[in-house]
Each structure stands twice: as structure tokens, then as C-alpha cells.
Design an enzyme around this catalytic site. Structure first.
Site, mmCIF file in Angstrom:
data_model
loop_
_atom_site.group_PDB
_atom_site.id
_atom_site.type_symbol
_atom_site.label_atom_id
_atom_site.label_comp_id
_atom_site.label_asym_id
_atom_site.label_seq_id
_atom_site.Cartn_x
_atom_site.Cartn_y
_atom_site.Cartn_z
ATOM 1 N N ASP A 295 28.862 43.917 58.186
ATOM 2 C CA ASP A 295 28.797 42.580 57.601
ATOM 3 C C ASP A 295 28.545 41.545 58.700
ATOM 4 O O ASP A 295 28.730 41.801 59.877
ATOM 5 C CB ASP A 295 30.116 42.255 56.895
ATOM 6 N N TYR A 359 36.693 52.091 62.604
ATOM 7 C CA TYR A 359 36.796 50.637 62.523
ATOM 8 C C TYR A 359 38.084 50.166 63.175
ATOM 9 O O TYR A 359 39.058 50.921 63.257
ATOM 10 C CB TYR A 359 36.859 50.186 61.062
ATOM 11 N N TYR A 431 33.991 50.689 52.069
ATOM 12 C CA TYR A 431 34.126 49.258 52.368
ATOM 13 C C TYR A 431 35.550 48.993 52.840
ATOM 14 O O TYR A 431 36.507 49.162 52.077
ATOM 15 C CB TYR A 431 33.812 48.418 51.135
#
Ligand code: ZN
Ligand code: ZN
Length: 474
Positions: A295, A359, A431
Site C-alpha cells: 500500500d 511484515y 491483507y
């Protein structure tokens, strides 16, 4: 199966073209084959005609086998002999053929109904090759090729011949099982002249440039194949998208809101990477293919994300990759490493192979969260299967469906009573913001659900896009 000479009554094909109709028979060139076929037929016809004419007015033939043809049959022989003569076999004696005017009138009529201009008397122009093999034509086309290519760097090429529609239709009409297309022969003959001039290698599989030639009007067009360069990129700052976005207000036309740039964001990973390549390679356009995307507000750190940049129709194909990465890295926003030349297959690989990711997420809770609760959470996250319905924020551009993804492992780092960090190793396509917030229950289980507290993802970084599936190396 016989050789069909009657086609010559409709189209006076030259020796070369007539030979091409049977091009796959006998290893010789089309001209020799065509001439040999016509000669042997001409000998047969002349013999027939001489005997038939001699016997025409003789009613007392000795043997039954002696040839007796009707005037109509004799007329047919003469017509075919004249057609072969007219198609370029001038050895055929016309003194045996007494009514040339009649046959010539038939030709004129045929040509006019075919929509062609009637030819001058006895001027032979073959309706298939139209003299495209003439040395002047080949020479002119080679010059056009050299001129068209002069600003392009290339190592290999391929010549393609583009036939106008009417010649394709003609070939369909006259096709024999042994015919060679004029495309093939022309490409071969032109290649003999062009290859020594260009001094590059012919590559049938993967040429740098395909040279398309229309032999009939000498037009040359190029298909310049793209260059692919692959590597890994890091995005060191938040706030830039991976690829160029049109301004939402003007859709790219330029308006006051975007300061007439047509862009929603000042720059993008794609633009920062592409700029130095485009400057040197002078492509017509480019495309960045990433192994997924982050993003706008997410950084891409660690070893970086695999990408391929495709430079379309480049004039220059070789660049100093080290200099290119130095230029990109001086942006301080994007850093690229591991550059090497790739190919089209890499694009497919990066677009379709799911890469696992690691992440780093900063989680903020709206009530106090204890160390035990966080440790409990990461235990539950290990090898946890997540059902994730397409997030609300992307539902307008992605199909609404439930994806099943897995979290393999998570590592905690507690910041204070309300905030902690989670390092998460998981399937590509999960996500993370929604994994934390639960997206109003569309993602389940979620960090919010497991803690039974409302949480949001404050910051997110991609630490790694994995090439291998080995959790032990994390
Ligand atoms: Zn011809
Ligand atoms: Zn705008």
C-alpha cells in the site's frame, strides 16, 4: 495427381511462380522447376499438335491408334500452348498457333473482370510475383531496412514478410499440396542480401527486432521487442504508490488540483525506477511488474520486493546496470539491488507465483493490553488459517470473495500498555491491516477478535518477499 497447367490459362505465372506451386517437389529452385515443367509440357503439346494437324484432313489413317482430334480439341491444345508461351516460355513456336488474337482477347476480358488493368500487348507481368524478386526491388527494400534500423541497437533480427490481402487470397485460390508461399521465398532471398549488410545474427526464436516487409510496396516496419531487467526494490518512505496513478479529479488530463501533472501522487516506485532506464534506452513506454504490491503508506524493507521492469521498443538495449541502480538509489526513496537482464517469463513468474511475506506491523489497541495477552495472541496466530473476505477499502476494484490464507508465525515486541509490534510471516495475498482490525468481521479470526479488543494497524512495513518457502530462515 497431375500438374495443373490449365491455371496458366487464367494466370500467366512466370517460371519462378509456376515452380513455386510445386515448390516442395525436387530440390531445385523454383525458377528451374517451373521452367522444366513448362518445357516438358510444351514438348508434349507440340508433338500432339503437329500429329493432330497432319491427320486433320486425312480420312484414311492406317492405324486406329493414329491421332484424330476434333477442331475443338485442337483449339484447346493451341490455347494452352499460347498460355505457356505468354507465361514466359518463349521457346514455344507461335507459327503453329494461328489465332493468337482470339486467345489474347480472352485474356484481356479475364483481366478486366478480375479488376486489373488490361496489359499492353504481349507485355508479361506475372500476377503473383509482380517482379518483386527483381534485383532493383530487393536492393531498394534492403536500403529501406538499413535506414529504418539506423537508430536502433540490436544483436539479432528476423525478417518477416507481410503479404497484401489480395495475394493471400490468390494463394488460397491456386494452392497445391506442394506449394510454397511467396512469403517464404521472398524472406529467403531478401535475407541473402540483408544479412551481410546488417552483420547481425538471425534469430527465429527470440530476435531483438522483427523486420516486417511488404515486398510489393517496399514498406518496412519494425517490431522492436522489449527489454526486461529484473531485481529487487526497497521503498524507504511512506506515501508513494508502486505505480503511477492518474489524478482522481481530471483522470490524467491535468487540472488545478494536480498542478497540471495529471498525477494523484507526485511520484511512484515505478517512475523512480523507470526514469534512468528510459532516459538511456529511449523506450516508447515502460511497465513495472512487481511480485505483489504494498500500500501507499507501507514501506518495503529487508531484501526488497522482486520486480521486472519492461522497457518497450528500446533504441538502446545494453545499459550499465550498476550505474542505473546508483541513479535510482540517489532518490533516497527507492533502492534497487540484484539487477540483471531477464525475459518475458520472469513477468509471468512475478505476477502469478504467490510469494510468502514477512511484515512488521505496529498495533494500537483502544484498551490496555498485557504481556500475557500478547504472548497468548502470537501462540494462537501460529499456523492459523484465516478466512478473509475482500477488504471494504478495495472492494470497488477487486472481486468480492473469501480468500483463505495462512499466518505461519508471529513475533511480538511490546512498546507500551496500548501499543505493540508484530512481525508476521504469512502467505502472499493476506491483507495485514484487516488481519489486525478484523474489517468489521470480514476477516476472521483477526488480532482484534483474538484479543477481544479493538485494534488498528498504525504502521506497516514489508520486511521480506520470500523466494523460498523455508520458515526456518526467517
Ligand atoms: Zn511470378
Ligand atoms: Zn488533475
Amino acid at each position: 495427381m497431375n500438374i495443373d497447367y490449365s491455371i496458366l490459362k487464367k494466370y500467366p505465372f512466370c517460371n519462378r511462380c509456376f515452380g513455386r506451386l510445386y515448390g516442395k517437389l525436387i530440390r531445385t529452385d523454383n525458377f528451374d522447376r517451373g521452367r522444366a515443367l513448362k518445357l516438358s509440357k510444351a514438348i508434349e503439346l507440340e508433338q500432339l499438335l503437329r500429329i493432330a494437324l497432319e491427320n486433320l484432313n486425312n480420312d484414311n489413317l492406317e492405324f486406329e491408334s493414329d491421332l484424330k482430334l476434333t477442331p475443338d480439341e485442337i483449339d484447346e491444345i493451341k490455347r494452352l500452348m499460347y498460355s505457356i508461351h505468354r507465361s514466359g516460355l518463349f521457346e514455344i513456336k507461335l507459327d503453329l498457333i494461328d489465332n493468337i488474337e482470339k486467345y489474347e482477347a480472352e485474356y484481356k476480358l479475364l483481366e478486366e473482370t478480375n479488376g486489373e488493368k488490361a496489359l499492353e500487348e504481349l507485355e508479361i507481368k506475372c500476377p503473383w510475383c509482380k517482379d518483386i524478386f527483381a534485383p532493383e526491388n530487393l536492393q531498394k527494400i534492403s536500403e529501406n531496412i538499413a535506414e529504418t534500423l539506423k537508430n536502433y541497437e540490436f544483436e539479432s533480427f528476423l525478417i518477416g514478410t507481410k503479404l497484401p490481402k489480395r495475394f493471400k487470397e490468390l494463394e488460397k485460390e491456386i494452392e497445391t499440396p506442394f506449394m510454397e508461399s511467396i512469403r517464404q521465398e521472398f524472406g529467403r532471398e531478401l535475407g541473402k542480401i540483408v544479412t551481410p549488410i546488417l552483420k547481425r545474427r538471425v534469430d527465429k526464436e527470440n530476435p531483438d527486432i522483427v523486420i516486417m516487409v511488404n515486398p510489393y510496396n517496399q514498406k518496412v516496419t519494425l517490431q522492436v521487442n522489449p527489454i526486461f531487467i529484473k531485481g529487487r526494490y526497497k521503498k524507504l518512505v511512506r506515501g508513494i504508490p508502486q505505480s503511477h496513478w492518474h489524478c482522481r479529479t481530471c483522470k490524467g488530463r491535468g487540472c488545478e488540483k494536480c498542478n497540471f501533472t495529471g498525477k494523484q501522487y507526485q511520484t511512484s516506485v515505478e517512475e523512480i525506477i523507470a526514469e534512468p532506464f528510459m532516459e538511456i534506452m529511449k523506450g516508447s513506454s515502460e511497465a513495472l511488474h512487481g511480485a505483489g504490491r504494498e500500500d501507499i503508506d507501507v514501506r518495503m524493507l529487508g531484501n526488497g520486493r522482486p520486480f521486472v521492469i519492461e522497457i518497450k521498443e528500446p533504441k538502446v538495449r545494453t545499459v550499465n546496470l550498476k550505474k542505473m541502480s546508483e541513479k535510482v538509489n540517489s532518490s533516497k526513496m527507492v533502492e534497487i539491488t540484484d539487477l540483471e537482464y531477464g525475459n518475458k517469463k520472469d513477468v509471468h513468474f512475478f505476477k502469478n507465483e504467490p510469494h510468502k511475506k514477512t511484515y512488521l506491523a505496529k498495533v494500537e489497541c483502544d484498551e490496555k493490553v498485557s504481556k500475557e495477552e500478547v504472548l497468548n495472541l502470537v501462540q494462537k496466530l501460529e499456523n492459523l488459517v484465516i478466512d478473509q473476505r475482500t477488504p471494504d477499502r478495495v472492494a470497488h476494484r477487486r472481486a468480492d470473495l473469501v480468500r483463505v490464507r495462512k499466518v505461519y508465525k508471529a513475533w511480538p515486541h511490546i512498546l507500551d500498555d496500548y501499543n505493540f509490534e508484530l512481525k508476521i510471516f504469512c502467505d502472499g495475498g493476506l491483507y495485514i491491516k484487516e488481519l489486525i482490525s478484523s474489517d468489521e468481521g470480514r476477516t476472521s479470526p483477526s488480532v482484534s477478535e483474538l484479543l477481544d479488543k479493538k485494534c488498528i494497524c498504525k504502521f506497516l512495513d514489508v520486511l521480506d518477499v520470500h523466494d523460498y518457502e523455508d520458515v526456518e530462515n526467517i
